[in-house]
Scaffold this motif. Structure first.
Motif, PDB file in Angstrom:
ATOM      1  N   GLY A  96     -24.834  33.846  -6.942  1.00  0.00           N
ATOM      2  CA  GLY A  96     -23.477  33.310  -7.021  1.00  0.00           C
ATOM      3  C   GLY A  96     -23.323  32.022  -6.243  1.00  0.00           C
ATOM      4  N   SER A  97     -23.944  31.970  -5.066  1.00  0.00           N
ATOM      5  CA  SER A  97     -23.891  30.745  -4.246  1.00  0.00           C
ATOM      6  C   SER A  97     -24.548  29.579  -4.976  1.00  0.00           C
ATOM      7  CB  SER A  97     -24.592  30.962  -2.905  1.00  0.00           C
ATOM      8  OG  SER A  97     -23.906  31.904  -2.134  1.00  0.00           O
ATOM      9  N   VAL A  98     -25.700  29.829  -5.586  1.00  0.00           N
ATOM     10  CA  VAL A  98     -26.408  28.785  -6.324  1.00  0.00           C
ATOM     11  C   VAL A  98     -25.571  28.340  -7.525  1.00  0.00           C
ATOM     12  CG1 VAL A  98     -28.449  28.301  -7.740  1.00  0.00           C
ATOM     13  CG2 VAL A  98     -28.691  29.487  -5.547  1.00  0.00           C
ATOM     14  N   PHE A  99     -25.003  29.309  -8.259  1.00  0.00           N
ATOM     15  CA  PHE A  99     -24.173  28.986  -9.422  1.00  0.00           C
ATOM     16  C   PHE A  99     -23.024  28.053  -9.027  1.00  0.00           C
ATOM     17  CE2 PHE A  99     -20.336  29.861 -11.888  1.00  0.00           C
ATOM     18  CZ  PHE A  99     -20.775  29.595 -13.178  1.00  0.00           C
ATOM     19  N   LEU A 100     -22.316  28.393  -7.945  1.00  0.00           N
ATOM     20  CA  LEU A 100     -21.170  27.573  -7.545  1.00  0.00           C
ATOM     21  C   LEU A 100     -21.596  26.227  -6.969  1.00  0.00           C
ATOM     22  CD1 LEU A 100     -18.620  30.146  -6.138  1.00  0.00           C
ATOM     23  CD2 LEU A 100     -18.500  28.845  -8.263  1.00  0.00           C
ATOM     24  N   ARG A 101     -22.713  26.173  -6.260  1.00  0.00           N
ATOM     25  CA  ARG A 101     -23.209  24.889  -5.758  1.00  0.00           C
ATOM     26  C   ARG A 101     -23.527  23.967  -6.937  1.00  0.00           C
ATOM     27  NH1 ARG A 101     -27.869  26.121  -3.523  1.00  0.00           N
ATOM     28  NH2 ARG A 101     -26.833  27.276  -1.882  1.00  0.00           N
ATOM     29  N   GLU A 102     -24.191  24.508  -7.960  1.00  0.00           N
ATOM     30  CA  GLU A 102     -24.512  23.708  -9.145  1.00  0.00           C
ATOM     31  C   GLU A 102     -23.248  23.298  -9.893  1.00  0.00           C
ATOM     32  OE1 GLU A 102     -27.350  26.094 -11.277  1.00  0.00           O
ATOM     33  OE2 GLU A 102     -29.000  25.518  -9.929  1.00  0.00           O
ATOM     34  N   PHE A 103     -22.267  24.194  -9.968  1.00  0.00           N
ATOM     35  CA  PHE A 103     -21.017  23.846 -10.632  1.00  0.00           C
ATOM     36  C   PHE A 103     -20.291  22.749  -9.855  1.00  0.00           C
ATOM     37  CE2 PHE A 103     -16.706  24.323 -12.229  1.00  0.00           C
ATOM     38  CZ  PHE A 103     -16.945  24.420 -13.595  1.00  0.00           C
TER      39      PHE A 103
END
Length: 118
Positions: A96-103
């Protein structure tokens, strides 16, 4: 930090970010799911279904359905609260952290493109 955007510019920024996000092999989240995910990641824990429902002014069943989907994607996880076994805590995950950082990076890129196009 002042951002001076007109409504149409803000919408174009959002459009650019959404278009780029759907081109990637990432989960396609609803607005409710994204709002819930951002709330879990950007506000201090602990998070419970009841607390999230209150914070977002959304029914508990709607929160539960959104959490089910986010959990399937591995973006959040549920954990029984050891201090109150009737309560379930909603926790962040690395995915989830990676997903939001990329977003967030997508939004920054879309903002740069929107700014350069003005």
């Amino acid at each position: 930090m002042g951002v001076d955007l007109k409504a149409v510019q803000a919408l174009d920024l959002w459009r650019g970010a959404i278009v780029e996000s759907v081109r990637r092999e990432a989960p396609d989240l609803s607005a409710r799911q994204m709002a819930l995910l951002l709330t879990v990641y950007l506000t201090p824990p602990p998070h419970t279904v009841r607390g999230l429902a209150t914070a977002l002014n959304i029914s508990k069943p709607a929160i539960t359905r959104a959490l089910d989907r986010l959990s399937e994607y591995g973006l959040i996880r549920r954990k029984v609260d050891e201090t109150d076994r009737r309560s379930v805590l909603i926790q962040r995950t690395v995915k989830g952290s990676v997903f939001l950082r990329e977003f967030g990076d997508i939004i920054v890129s879309a903002a740069a493109e929107t700014h350069n196009g003005l």
